[in-house]
Design an enzyme around this catalytic site. Structure first.
Site: not given
Ligand code: ACO
Length: 428
Positions: A305, A362
């Site tokens: 998140h 979710d």
């Molecule tokens: N699985 C694996 N790796 C992940 C995940 C994941 N679900 N989420 C983040 N990471 C990793 C990224 O690859 C990144 O790694 P790095 O630093 O080596 O490049 C690091 O964690 C940080 O990730 P970001 O994408 O920069 O974090 P951000 O805060 O921008 O993204 C997000 C948050 C979009 C929710 C992300 O965690 C994601 O895509 N999750 C899966 C989708 C999801 O469940 N969305 C629901 C959000 S809640 C809602 O809308 C109610």
């Protein structure tokens, strides 16, 4: 606490004011930065930028805190109901008994759709995604309810807000009914907001629909958990659309479009699809390895998140609710076993621990919604239904803010500098 911070930029010493909220990090007021230095700030994704002040929802991502108008989400999910939470978000306070009766009555008097709108549905393909229908139909409301589209009139703004909250269940249920070829069900105002939605979704004209109180409670809780989440992507979209003076129906349609994406509202659909694809507990390590592989775009859906870096307090409530619903409905879904095992394995894996990746709201909501009988394509539509109150509360707050301006971010331009036009015949 400091009153100002010093910045030396473009050869100038600046004192930038520091503003404090009632709780949470202070913010540096950079509104005069460009005028004084000719420089902008650079913050793609707004990870360090407060776009507005707001008194509706507070999140402390490190501590896993979510408050609506000061009340913790866990208390609201356990002790309140969605109508009360709507009143709280929209009007600032929990309602008294009289206020709640009046509010619920008002909402129930706006549940019907203009008959002409039903013909809109027939223009869609039967296999259209419900979110495509929601975007279209909600945007179209502005063509039908023009008497509540004057955003300068607080009373019209409130009527539009009530209409949106009231009509969203009808719109979502009709999208579902259309997709399965069943007749639309009229709203029944003797039922609760959530009971009525279940009746419009799962009822058929040939039979009396009896609302299951456990399912009603679980759905109501899901609505509460999704009601607002401060300046997330879709809410910021609603505010940005509204900042130009667009009518509320158009603004909420914009929010729905943003919510649709798999990184936001589409995540519960994506999470359940992922759990189904994994299928059995023994295949989990393969998927965890893929999520960790930098060369593989796969992510564990329902994990991580932008704001919560400890745990998502909504996920905790959701996990309890899954057990209640599966128990009541007698559903034994292997997907739930996969979810539990996946959570356990991911939470003990150094990759997820280091990156502070926890299950979000979710991760479990899809399992509950599926057990209740919703197809995955409806999940995001349900999220949109529940988030509508947050969107309208934030939109109202923005419009009544005397400092409100059109939202207009700037950019760091990296394209070509000025060059002369080359006629087609001379281009190589
Ligand atoms: N699985 C694996 N790796 C992940 C995940 C994941 N679900 N989420 C983040 N990471 C990793 C990224 O690859 C990144 O790694 P790095 O630093 O080596 O490049 C690091 O964690 C940080 O990730 P970001 O994408 O920069 O974090 P951000 O805060 O921008 O993204 C997000 C948050 C979009 C929710 C992300 O965690 C994601 O895509 N999750 C899966 C989708 C999801 O469940 N969305 C629901 C959000 S809640 C809602 O809308 C109610």
């Amino acid at each position: 606490m400091t009153d100002s911070v010093k910045l030396n930029a473009a050869g100038k010493d600046l004192d930038l004011k520091v503003l404090s909220g009632s709780v949470g990090p202070d913010v540096i007021d950079i509104r005069k930065l460009y005028a004084q230095t000719g420089m902008f700030t650079y913050d793609p994704g707004f990870t360090s930028t407060a776009s507005c002040d707001s008194a509706i929802t507070y999140i402390d991502g490190d501590e896993g805190v979510l408050l609506h108008r000061g009340y913790p989400i866990g208390q609201l999910a356990e002790k309140s109901n969605f109508m009360e939470v709507c009143h709280l978000l929209l009007n600032g306070e929990l309602p008294t008994k009289d206020e709640l009766d009046k509010f619920s009555y008002t909402i129930s008097r706006h549940t019907m759709l203009h008959e002409q709108l039903a013909t809109f549905y027939r223009g869609f393909r039967r296999d259209a995604h419900p979110m495509a229908i929601m975007c279209g139909v909600v945007g179209a409301l502005s063509a039908f309810y023009q008497d509540s589209a004057d955003i300068t009139d607080p009373q019209q703004r409130m009527i539009a807000s009530h209409r949106l909250i009231a009509k969203m269940p009808t719109i979502a249920a009709m999208a579902y009914k259309y997709s399965i070829g069943q007749p639309f069900m009229s709203p029944k105002n003797n039922l609760s907001y959530t009971g009525n939605f279940l009746q419009m979704t799962f009822g058929v004209p040939a039979e009396e629909y009896v609302v299951n109180p456990v399912v009603e409670k679980a759905m109501d809780r899901i609505f509460i958990l999704h009601a607002d989440h401060e300046q997330n992507a879709s809410t910021s979209t609603v505010r940005l659309a509204g900042s130009s003076g667009a009518n509320p129906f158009a603004c909420i349609a914009a929010g729905i479009a943003c919510l649709w994406g798999p990184a936001h509202g589409g995540a519960n659909e994506a999470a359940l699809n992922m759990l189904r694809e994994i299928g059995t507990v023994d295949r989990i390590p393969e998927y965890i390895a893929r999520a960790k592989d930098k060369n593989d775009p796969f992510r564990l859906m329902g994990f991580g998140h932008r704001v919560y870096k400890n745990y998502d307090p909504r996920a905790t409530v959701m996990q309890q609710t899954v057990r209640e619903v599966l128990g009541e409905l007698g559903v034994t879904d292997p997907v739930f076993d996969v979810a539990i095992a996946l959570e356990e394995m991911a939470l003990s894996d150094p990759y997820f621990i280091e990156k502070k990746l926890f299950p979000n709201v979710d991760f479990y909501s899809g399992v509950i919604l599926s057990a209740i009988g919703f197809p995955t394509t409806m999940f995001t539509a349900l999220f949109a239904l529940a988030r509508t109150v947050g969107w309208v509360a934030q939109w109202n707050e923005m419009i009544s803010d005397p400092e409100q301006k059109i939202g207009r971010p700037r950019q760091l331009y990296t394209g070509p500098t000025q060059r002369d036009f080359v006629p087609l015949a001379d281009r190589t």
